[in-house]
Scaffold this motif. Structure first.
Motif, PDB file in Angstrom:
ATOM      1  N   TRP A  23     -22.077 -49.280 -54.814  1.00  0.00           N
ATOM      2  CA  TRP A  23     -21.895 -50.569 -54.514  1.00  0.00           C
ATOM      3  C   TRP A  23     -22.675 -51.095 -53.058  1.00  0.00           C
ATOM      4  CZ3 TRP A  23     -21.920 -54.703 -56.742  1.00  0.00           C
ATOM      5  CH2 TRP A  23     -21.740 -56.009 -56.070  1.00  0.00           C
ATOM      6  N   SER A  27     -24.942 -53.976 -53.464  1.00  0.00           N
ATOM      7  CA  SER A  27     -24.720 -55.526 -52.995  1.00  0.00           C
ATOM      8  C   SER A  27     -25.731 -55.689 -51.814  1.00  0.00           C
ATOM      9  CB  SER A  27     -23.412 -55.276 -52.039  1.00  0.00           C
ATOM     10  OG  SER A  27     -23.454 -54.360 -51.076  1.00  0.00           O
ATOM     11  N   THR A  28     -26.646 -54.954 -51.264  1.00  0.00           N
ATOM     12  CA  THR A  28     -27.479 -54.961 -50.437  1.00  0.00           C
ATOM     13  C   THR A  28     -28.872 -55.850 -51.255  1.00  0.00           C
ATOM     14  OG1 THR A  28     -26.931 -53.421 -48.875  1.00  0.00           O
ATOM     15  CG2 THR A  28     -29.249 -54.156 -48.698  1.00  0.00           C
ATOM     16  N   LEU A  30     -28.820 -57.187 -53.931  1.00  0.00           N
ATOM     17  CA  LEU A  30     -28.244 -58.531 -54.504  1.00  0.00           C
ATOM     18  C   LEU A  30     -28.640 -59.587 -53.281  1.00  0.00           C
ATOM     19  CD1 LEU A  30     -25.390 -57.720 -56.601  1.00  0.00           C
ATOM     20  CD2 LEU A  30     -27.605 -58.289 -57.347  1.00  0.00           C
ATOM     21  N   ILE A  31     -28.110 -59.083 -52.214  1.00  0.00           N
ATOM     22  CA  ILE A  31     -28.141 -59.996 -50.909  1.00  0.00           C
ATOM     23  C   ILE A  31     -29.542 -60.306 -50.621  1.00  0.00           C
ATOM     24  CG2 ILE A  31     -27.897 -60.054 -48.665  1.00  0.00           C
ATOM     25  CD1 ILE A  31     -25.127 -58.559 -48.797  1.00  0.00           C
TER      26      ILE A  31
END
Length: 111
Positions: A23, A27-28, A30-31
């Motif tokens: 994750w 998440s990185t 997606l950011i």
């Protein structure tokens, strides 16, 4: 039939497990997609939502072609988005393969 539903359940459990492990990477990435999309929308004069849309369409290597960056900075960021998307897809594919292997091993499905 019960055996296949058990394999499917184990597969989803394994996907969840490996997604929790990866994750921070996901998440990185997606950011990065959202941030670069917003930067591109600002530079190109697009609506911010169009920029985020462009980021995901480019990052997921779909590329409809309805939004096309014209400026050099936007084009460079779009290339980075493409590489980011390839990595994101590769990580998810690796997780899926590993989850299939785990589900088959746990359920004894390879007999």
């Amino acid at each position: 039939m019960k055996h296949t539903s058990h394999i499917r359940r184990e597969f989803y459990k394994a996907v969840g497990y490996y997604l929790r492990i990866t994750w921070p990477i996901f998440s990185t990435m997606l950011i990065v997609i959202v941030t670069f999309g917003l930067i591109i929308s600002y530079v190109e004069g697009w609506d911010p939502l169009d920029g985020v849309y462009f980021g995901f369409v480019t990052g997921l290597t779909i590329g409809y072609g309805e939004l096309v960056p014209k400026l050099p900075l936007s084009r460079i960021l779009a290339i980075v988005l493409g590489f980011n998307g390839v990595l994101l897809t590769a990580i998810f594919a690796a997780i899926s393969v590993r989850a299939i292997e785990t589900a088959v091993r746990v359920t004894g499905g390879d007999k």
